[in-house]
Design an enzyme around this catalytic site. Structure first.
Site, PDB file in Angstrom:
ATOM      1  N   LYS A  29       0.836  -1.204   0.000  1.00 15.01           N
ATOM      2  CA  LYS A  29       0.000   0.000   0.000  1.00 15.01           C
ATOM      3  C   LYS A  29       0.874   1.257   0.000  1.00 15.01           C
ATOM      4  O   LYS A  29       0.637   2.204  -0.748  1.00 15.01           O
ATOM      5  CB  LYS A  29      -0.940   0.001   1.219  1.00 15.01           C
ATOM      6  CG  LYS A  29      -2.061  -1.028   1.104  1.00 15.01           C
ATOM      7  CD  LYS A  29      -2.825  -1.226   2.405  1.00 15.01           C
ATOM      8  CE  LYS A  29      -3.828  -2.369   2.246  1.00 15.01           C
ATOM      9  NZ  LYS A  29      -4.584  -2.672   3.480  1.00 15.01           N
TER      10      LYS A  29
ATOM     11  N   GLN B  32      -4.525  -1.203   9.722  1.00 18.92           N
ATOM     12  CA  GLN B  32      -4.452  -2.553   9.152  1.00 18.92           C
ATOM     13  C   GLN B  32      -5.024  -3.580  10.132  1.00 18.92           C
ATOM     14  O   GLN B  32      -4.684  -3.586  11.314  1.00 18.92           O
ATOM     15  CB  GLN B  32      -2.995  -2.890   8.795  1.00 18.92           C
ATOM     16  CG  GLN B  32      -2.816  -4.189   8.036  1.00 18.92           C
ATOM     17  CD  GLN B  32      -3.433  -4.188   6.644  1.00 18.92           C
ATOM     18  OE1 GLN B  32      -3.600  -3.143   6.016  1.00 18.92           O
ATOM     19  NE2 GLN B  32      -3.772  -5.357   6.139  1.00 18.92           N
TER      20      GLN B  32
ATOM     21  N   ASP C 275     -10.885   3.081   3.896  1.00 22.93           N
ATOM     22  CA  ASP C 275     -11.177   1.643   3.824  1.00 22.93           C
ATOM     23  C   ASP C 275     -12.685   1.393   3.659  1.00 22.93           C
ATOM     24  O   ASP C 275     -13.088   0.308   3.247  1.00 22.93           O
ATOM     25  CB  ASP C 275     -10.738   0.958   5.132  1.00 22.93           C
ATOM     26  CG  ASP C 275      -9.468   0.127   4.977  1.00 22.93           C
ATOM     27  OD1 ASP C 275      -9.179  -0.306   3.849  1.00 22.93           O
ATOM     28  OD2 ASP C 275      -8.784  -0.091   6.004  1.00 22.93           O
TER      29      ASP C 275
HETATM   30  N1  GUN Z   1      -6.656  -6.577   6.352  1.00 23.65           N
HETATM   31  C1  GUN Z   1      -6.880  -7.316   5.241  1.00 23.65           C
HETATM   32  N2  GUN Z   1      -7.423  -6.552   4.282  1.00 23.65           N
HETATM   33  C2  GUN Z   1      -7.538  -5.318   4.778  1.00 23.65           C
HETATM   34  C3  GUN Z   1      -8.014  -4.085   4.245  1.00 23.65           C
HETATM   35  O1  GUN Z   1      -8.463  -3.973   3.102  1.00 23.65           O
HETATM   36  N3  GUN Z   1      -7.949  -3.021   5.081  1.00 23.65           N
HETATM   37  C4  GUN Z   1      -7.480  -3.111   6.350  1.00 23.65           C
HETATM   38  N4  GUN Z   1      -7.480  -2.022   7.085  1.00 23.65           N
HETATM   39  N5  GUN Z   1      -7.034  -4.225   6.860  1.00 23.65           N
HETATM   40  C5  GUN Z   1      -7.063  -5.324   6.080  1.00 23.65           C
END
Ligand code: GUN
Length: 283
Positions: free
Chosen positions: A53, A97, A120
């Site tokens: 990311k 996350q 998100d």
């Molecule tokens: N953990 C796995 N996928 C995601 C996501 O798309 N966003 C976040 N914040 N955590 C994750």
């Protein structure tokens, strides 16, 4: 293989160059979109996701701030950080996350994020906005799936879409997005009786269950469009989706590969959401 591939890498490249162009326009106005990414603990998969990311942000010209904390971080400490980032004018998106260590209530942390920075799309305000058709951030993975359907000019109106999986992050928001485009939507899940009876009548199948190659060719009507959200390791440790690609690609009209399908689109939509948050803050 008879199905055409929907290439998530190629589509992402195209969308990310558009993001980069819009980022440059904002920068000329003195505004750099900023994403804060919070990683708590040492979860191996999370470290890879977060790295990807941050790298994608850099490549598109967005500013990313990675904050790493030990697994012993308290919920109160994390809530304090989120609240500080809510007030930070250089930050337009906040991503915590998941999963978080067990002493931290994830939902409480998500609800502490300002909905205006919830890139998100996990906040209940974002979920409510999606449900009612109001403006708000859409969760990145199902949003990426919608972009993939758009890329093949797939007309959803009146089609029967079957979503397999009912998670808050993928299955449920996916169903709402498809409904908003006038599809007739069936949501299947682990307790569904005779899954095949549902999938056999589908014009479109979104597989988001997390079980390696569970969707097999006999479950798919010829000509169906198949989107594979799965990201699994098979018994040999190889990366694979929820769809038996070798078999299903013989009957589907379009199919997404794993890797190189939905995965890169998720990160792309995170960039899009962060950019749009910055654009909204600029008006
Ligand atoms: N953990 C796995 N996928 C995601 C996501 O798309 N966003 C976040 N914040 N955590 C994750």
């Amino acid at each position: 293989m008879t199905a055409q591939l929907i290439d998530g890498n190629a589509l992402s490249k195209q969308l990310r160059s558009e993001v980069a162009r819009r980022v440059q326009t904002l920068k000329q106005r003195g505004l750099t979109p900023g994403l804060a990414v919070i990683l708590v603990g040492e979860d191996a998969a999370s470290q890879v996701y977060v790295r990807n990311k941050v790298k994608a942000c850099e490549e598109a010209g967005l500013n990313s701030v990675l904050e790493r904390y030990g697994a012993d971080l308290t919920e109160a400490q994390l809530l304090d950080r989120v609240r500080a980032l809510n007030e930070d004018p250089g930050i337009h998106g906040i991503l915590v996350q998941l999963p978080l260590p067990s002493q931290i209530n994830s939902q409480k942390v998500i609800e502490a994020i300002s909905p205006a920075k919830d890139v998100d799309g996990f906040h209940i305000a974002s979920a409510g906005a999606l449900m009612t058709g109001m403006p708000g951030f859409w969760p990145c993975t199902p949003h990426g799936c919608m972009k993939m359907l758009e890329s093949i000019d797939y007309e959803l109106r009146g089609k029967h879409a079957v979503v397999i999986g009912r998670s808050n992050i993928v299955g449920k928001p996916m169903a709402l997005m498809l409904l908003q485009k006038d599809a007739t939507v069936t949501i299947c899940h682990s307790r569904t009786k005779d899954l095949k009876a549902h999938t056999r009548t589908a014009d479109l199948i979104i597989a988001a269950v997390g079980r390696p190659r569970m969707l097999t060719a006999d479950m798919v009507k010829p000509g169906t469009v198949v989107i594979d959200v799965g990201m699994n390791r098979d018994v040999d440790g190889r990366l694979c989706g929820d769809v038996d690609f070798a078999g299903v690609s013989q009957v589907a009209s379009y199919i997404t590969p794993v890797p190189g399908g939905v995965g890169p689109m998720t990160i792309t939509m995170l960039l899009v959401n962060t950019l749009e948050s910055a654009e909204r803050s600029a008006v």
